[in-house]
Design a protein around this motif. Structure first.
Motif, mmCIF file in Angstrom:
data_model
loop_
_atom_site.group_PDB
_atom_site.id
_atom_site.type_symbol
_atom_site.label_atom_id
_atom_site.label_comp_id
_atom_site.label_asym_id
_atom_site.label_seq_id
_atom_site.Cartn_x
_atom_site.Cartn_y
_atom_site.Cartn_z
ATOM 1 N N LEU A 83 0.806 -1.221 0.000
ATOM 2 C CA LEU A 83 0.000 0.000 0.000
ATOM 3 C C LEU A 83 0.840 1.274 0.000
ATOM 4 O O LEU A 83 0.544 2.219 -0.740
ATOM 5 N N HIS A 84 1.881 1.285 0.826
ATOM 6 C CA HIS A 84 2.681 2.501 0.986
ATOM 7 C C HIS A 84 4.155 2.162 0.803
ATOM 8 O O HIS A 84 4.621 1.137 1.280
ATOM 9 N N PRO A 85 4.891 3.007 0.043
ATOM 10 C CA PRO A 85 4.503 4.307 -0.516
ATOM 11 C C PRO A 85 3.884 4.240 -1.906
ATOM 12 O O PRO A 85 3.776 5.269 -2.573
ATOM 13 N N TYR A 87 0.838 3.867 -3.035
ATOM 14 C CA TYR A 87 -0.326 4.748 -3.204
ATOM 15 C C TYR A 87 0.096 6.202 -3.361
ATOM 16 O O TYR A 87 -0.384 6.907 -4.260
ATOM 17 N N GLU A 88 1.003 6.668 -2.512
ATOM 18 C CA GLU A 88 1.442 8.065 -2.577
ATOM 19 C C GLU A 88 2.146 8.368 -3.904
ATOM 20 O O GLU A 88 1.943 9.439 -4.490
ATOM 21 N N VAL A 107 -3.429 -1.472 -3.668
ATOM 22 C CA VAL A 107 -3.727 -0.057 -3.898
ATOM 23 C C VAL A 107 -5.030 0.116 -4.670
ATOM 24 O O VAL A 107 -5.873 0.940 -4.303
#
Length: 429
Positions: A83-85, A87-88, A107
């Motif tokens: 999910l991270h990073p 998604y960002e 994501v």
């Protein structure tokens, strides 16, 4: 324009597959699109790591700004996973007007609706064929090939790890732990296989499929799910004796304004095409009002199968850039407010361990009947032992109603335990 420049985030299993395909098929891709596709940057954690492919040092970077701030790069291919990073990075890329291709199921399942809306606002494309089914073009089929259909049901095997494990247990009589260890040795299961064997991976993918097929967003954590950790050799054997094979199924089925959606181990009739899907392969059984019943089958994971889906998306985006036709992503609306029904109704396989004496079946049948649970078939095998298995298959019943009946039954002195409850997939649609 001399070429389409892209950046790849991550050079793991799928990233290496994408690199290999783009280089091996570069002439064919150039002929198909009209201009070449060039990987200008690859984001990695360690530029010195040996990855078994020849990547020029100047292409590698550990700084995401080298990708995001490069105006020449038009497509960002996110393959770092998690999910991270991730998604960002995807969100920032879209905000900066770059097209995005990803194979990230976590994501897309968690933030897909938000990211699609943002991409439409910024007039860029977000593509995610590789997020479900590896090399099987299921997203394209649902959103394009079956666009004129009202999808009624999707029933599928969408996790290769669990399918491999269940295949070994069925074919060779292995116990769960031995089959899992073999899957890890073969590279089909991670060192920490929790997401696969507990059904989380399949729930992520099912969330995406439900959104594409029905236009309804169901958060993956809201999808009822059960993994395969409680499947024993006994269940495999009893299922075979009854004419079934056990598979981990992802199901989204629409009826009467509701969507039944869940991930569960299920008994699949040996006559059903899904029963013959073995090892690491995936398959999706789709029912549409116009097309009827279709099954799509192929490798659901791996460097090259998933890489193939990613490269297909890259080529699709490149063609859109060249044509100047950046069409907003539109997903289906059912025309009615669909209610999420979770597990809904179904037929069930139940194995009870009971004391072998007269009247036990009658006592159990009475309680089931009092709760509106009808029995379709019974198998009871006395072995000259005090405790014997009693296997029941029910007619259609709500799971809540069945659970209430079994809670009462489990209190009987003659019932040692409710050993297993599994869905029965009795039909395709």
């Amino acid at each position: 324009m001399n070429g389409i420049k892209i950046a790849v985030l991550g050079l793991g299993n799928v990233g290496r597959g994408v690199w290999k395909i783009l280089h091996k098929q570069q002439d064919m891709i150039k002929e198909y699109i009209g201009i070449p596709i060039e990987i200008k940057k690859v984001l990695v954690r360690d530029v010195s790591k040996n990855r078994g492919i020849d990547v020029p040092p100047h292409v590698l970077t550990t700084n995401i700004d080298d990708v995001l701030l490069d105006e020449d790069i038009q497509i960002i291919v996110e393959l770092i996973g998690g999910l991270h990073p991730a998604y960002e990075y995807i969100r920032k890329a879209i905000e900066m007007g770059k097209h995005v291709v990803t194979a990230n199921k976590a994501v897309i399942a968690s933030y897909g609706k938000e990211l699609i809306q943002l991409a439409n606002e910024r007039k860029v494309l977000l593509r995610f064929e590789g997020s479900v089914g590896g090399g099987i073009p299921i997203i394209a089929a649902l959103s394009k090939s079956f666009a004129a259909n009202e999808i009624e049901a999707i029933v599928g095997i969408i996790n290769g790890t669990t399918n491999y494990i269940l295949t070994q247990m069925t074919r060779y009589g292995m116990d769960f732990k031995t089959a899992l260890h073999l899957a890890q040795e073969k590279g089909y299961a991670e060192a920490d296989p929790t997401s696969d064997i507990e059904g989380e991976d399949a729930a992520f993918k099912l969330s995406i499929l439900a959104f594409i097929a029905f236009g309804v967003y169901v958060p993956p954590q809201d999808i009822p799910r059960e993994g395969i950790t409680r499947i024993s050799e006994k269940e495999i054997q009893y299922a075979a004796q009854l004419g079934y094979t056990i598979k981990l199924l992802a199901v989204a089925r629409k009826h009467e304004g509701k969507i039944d959606i869940h991930v569960h181990p299920a008994l699949v009739p040996n006559t059903h095409p899904l029963a013959a899907v073995n090892d690491e392969f995936n398959a999706l059984f789709i029912k549409g009002d116009a097309v009827g019943e279709i099954m799509m089958y192929g490798k659901g994971a791996g460097s090259l199968p998933t890489g193939s889906a990613v490269v297909s998306d890259i080529m699709d985006v490149a063609c859109a850039i060249l044509s100047g036709r950046i069409m907003p992503y539109t997903y289906k609306h059912s025309g009615q407010e669909l209610r999420i029904n979770g597990e809904g109704e179904g037929e069930y396989y139940i194995r009870l361990e009971v004391v072998d004496k007269p009247g036990v079946l009658g006592k159990i049948s009475t309680v089931l009947g009092n709760h509106g649970v009808s029995i379709a078939s019974v198998v009871q095998r006395g072995r000259g032992e005090r405790i014997v298995p009693l296997v029941l298959i029910t007619h259609n019943v709500e799971r809540k109603r069945l659970d209430r009946a079994l809670e009462e039954i489990e209190k009987f002195d003659v019932v040692e335990e409710v050993a297993s409850i599994l869905r029965v997939e009795s039909h395709s649609g």
